[in-house]
Design a protein around this motif. Structure first.
Motif, PDB file in Angstrom:
ATOM      1  N   PHE A  87      63.960  16.471  41.553  1.00 59.73           N
ATOM      2  CA  PHE A  87      62.955  16.788  40.534  1.00 59.73           C
ATOM      3  C   PHE A  87      62.460  15.544  39.806  1.00 59.73           C
ATOM      4  N   THR A  88      61.156  15.542  39.561  1.00 60.28           N
ATOM      5  CA  THR A  88      60.500  14.466  38.812  1.00 60.28           C
ATOM      6  C   THR A  88      59.725  15.104  37.655  1.00 60.28           C
ATOM      7  N   ASN A  89      58.937  14.277  36.974  1.00 61.74           N
ATOM      8  CA  ASN A  89      58.132  14.803  35.856  1.00 61.74           C
ATOM      9  C   ASN A  89      56.677  14.998  36.220  1.00 61.74           C
ATOM     10  N   SER A  90      56.268  14.528  37.397  1.00 62.95           N
ATOM     11  CA  SER A  90      54.842  14.538  37.717  1.00 62.95           C
ATOM     12  C   SER A  90      54.634  14.495  39.225  1.00 62.95           C
ATOM     13  N   GLY A  91      53.380  14.744  39.607  1.00 62.18           N
ATOM     14  CA  GLY A  91      53.023  14.658  41.017  1.00 62.18           C
ATOM     15  C   GLY A  91      53.077  13.225  41.522  1.00 62.18           C
ATOM     16  N   THR A  92      52.668  12.296  40.674  1.00 63.02           N
ATOM     17  CA  THR A  92      52.712  10.887  41.055  1.00 63.02           C
ATOM     18  C   THR A  92      54.128  10.477  41.446  1.00 63.02           C
TER      19      THR A  92
ATOM     20  N   GLU B  83      51.497  19.010  48.046  1.00 63.43           N
ATOM     21  CA  GLU B  83      51.160  20.385  47.643  1.00 63.43           C
ATOM     22  C   GLU B  83      50.975  20.488  46.131  1.00 63.43           C
ATOM     23  N   VAL B  84      50.683  19.351  45.505  1.00 57.93           N
ATOM     24  CA  VAL B  84      50.582  19.342  44.039  1.00 57.93           C
ATOM     25  C   VAL B  84      49.508  20.326  43.556  1.00 57.93           C
TER      26      VAL B  84
ATOM     27  N   PHE C 176      55.468  18.584  45.060  1.00 61.60           N
ATOM     28  CA  PHE C 176      54.873  19.612  44.180  1.00 61.60           C
ATOM     29  C   PHE C 176      54.883  19.117  42.741  1.00 61.60           C
ATOM     30  N   ALA C 177      54.079  19.751  41.903  1.00 64.17           N
ATOM     31  CA  ALA C 177      54.068  19.464  40.454  1.00 64.17           C
ATOM     32  C   ALA C 177      53.161  20.514  39.806  1.00 64.17           C
TER      33      ALA C 177
ATOM     34  N   ILE D 235      57.016  19.182  35.177  1.00 65.25           N
ATOM     35  CA  ILE D 235      57.986  19.177  36.275  1.00 65.25           C
ATOM     36  C   ILE D 235      57.259  18.936  37.596  1.00 65.25           C
ATOM     37  N   GLY D 236      57.847  18.096  38.415  1.00 65.25           N
ATOM     38  CA  GLY D 236      57.360  17.867  39.766  1.00 65.25           C
ATOM     39  C   GLY D 236      58.572  17.694  40.654  1.00 65.25           C
TER      40      GLY D 236
END
Ligand SMILES: Cc1ncc(COP(=O)(O)O)c(C=O)c1O
Length: 414
Positions: free
Chosen positions: A94-99, A230-231, A257-258, A267-268
């Motif tokens: 998990f990340t915080n963004s699509g980037t 798939e953002v 995703f994001a 969340i991404g």
């Protein structure tokens, strides 16, 4: 604030409250929202199930722990998304963004393949960091040529530039071009191809169905990985499929995703085959990625989405909106093309004399729609595309209302 952080509208809107598919600005004007904070308020505003999940987490007193400690909602969400992804033996980070999700995907692929070479599609948008910008094929969003990867761009979503070819001929041309790029422009191994199944910022442009499968055949000959961004297209937005890649008849090695997953909470993430994910040689962490608040919101959003079969709603209302719009604007000289899939549809504005892309007319329609109480988005390579992506909870009455406003706004400038 930086000058490059541009606002919509001659008089910018400050949104101060929202409920359902409507938002209210600081002057008390209410709008039907057909852009949902760039496809991010996927269920709409003030959804009790999401609000209560977040409030429950807040009441524990814990907004953050870091991934040094077990986060139950993160683990359960990862299991859920791994299962939905269609990727075998999947793991989720998990990340915080699509980037950040795309950065991670590029890292996984370049590490596994011991290669810095990446293929991307013309007119793509994958984010704002060096790596994500480097695989972005839209000059309007490229602030630098500095790049951690070596990129070659492929055809696919530029179908309109080849009107003399049938879809089948175009797919064959693209496949041949990929072979040519691999034979002439790349050196030794290539890491991956990254592609948006429907390009978001690019103006909801898409290659004919099946392109990624054609590419995949060739990539497989070389062991090159496929990454599906798939953002924008994830979670059923395109109506026909849960993931955008399914329209092409392929399963990618990695998906990112994001946006909609947290219904507004950041969340991404990236899903990849476990071996690929685990192959990174050093430690990794995202301090905020998959935090307790965001994962609580995401689990509630996903539960709601699946329980209410919002993909089916996107399919049904998307058809109504896209067909309705096509019929209503037929013959309007300012409309170039209406296209889309599910609740992700677009209109190109063109100069009635000669048909050149007209960003000025697109800006005018944006203002006209605002005057009539509808928020929509803009985009496309030339900035002349109006983008519509309402929350997936849209009702038929709201779809009809929004369609009416869109048609009136287009007619007003046409
Ligand atoms: C397809 C796609 N990928 C990546 C991104 C980057 O996501 P973020 O703005 O969350 O970093 C976007 C943002 O619009 C996007 O549309």
């Amino acid at each position: 604030m930086p000058s490059w952080l541009s606002l919509y509208y001659e008089q910018p809107i400050e949104i101060v409250s929202g409920r359902g598919r409507r938002v209210t600005d600081s002057e008390g004007r209410t709008y039907l929202d057909f852009f949902a904070g760039i496809l991010t308020s996927m269920l709409g505003y003030d959804v009790p199930e999401v609000r209560e999940a977040v409030e429950r987490q807040l009441r524990t007193g814990v907004a953050h722990t870091s991934t040094l400690y077990l986060i139950r909602s993160q683990v359960e969400l990862a299991e859920r998304i791994a299962g939905l992804s269609g990727i075998a033996d999947a793991k989720v980070f998990f990340t915080n963004s699509g980037t950040e999700a795309n950065e991670t995907a590029l890292l996984l692929a370049t590490n596994a393949r011991r290669s810095d070479q990446v293929l991307a599609l013309r007119n793509s948008y994958h984010g704002r960091s060096y790596g994500a910008m480097a695989v972005t094929g839209n000059r309007g969003w490229k602030n630098s040529s500095l790049s951690p990867v070596n990129v070659h761009y492929l055809h696919g979503t530029d179908r309109d530039r080849f009107p003399h070819l049938s879809d089948e001929e175009f797919l064959a041309f693209c496949a041949d071009d990929l072979r040519q790029v691999l034979a002439t422009a790349t050196a030794t191994d290539v890491a991956c191809l990254i592609a948006e199944p429907v390009q978001g910022v690019g103006g909801f442009t898409a290659a004919p169905d099946g392109l990624l499968a054609r590419y995949r055949e060739i990539l497989d000959e070389h062991g090159i990985l496929l990454v599906s961004d798939e953002v924008q297209t994830g979670w059923g937005r395109t109506g026909e499929h849960f993931w955008g890649f399914q329209a092409h008849g392929v399963t990618p090695d990695v998906l990112t995703f994001a946006k909609g997953l947290g219904n507004g909470f950041a969340i991404g993430g990236v899903v990849a085959d476990g071996a690929l994910m685990d192959a990174l040689p050093a430690n990794g962490i995202s301090t905020f990625g998959g935090n307790p608040i965001a994962t609580a919101a995401a689990r509630a959003t996903l539960d709601y989405l699946l329980a209410h079969d919002l993909q089916a709603n996107a399919r049904r209302l998307g058809r109504l909106l896209i067909d309705g719009l096509r019929t209503a604007v037929e013959g309007l000289p300012v409309v170039g093309e209406v296209r889309g899939r599910g609740l992700m549809f677009a209109v190109d504005l063109v100069d009635p004399d000669g048909g050149a892309p007209s960003p000025a007319l697109a800006a005018r329609v944006l203002e006209e729609a605002r005057q009539r109480g509808l928020l929509i988005g803009k985009g496309g390579l030339h900035g002349n595309t109006l983008r519509m992506a309402p929350p997936l909870t849209l009702t038929e009455d709201e779809a009809t209302e929004g369609l009416g406003i869109l048609v009136d706004s287009l007619t007003a400038v046409g």
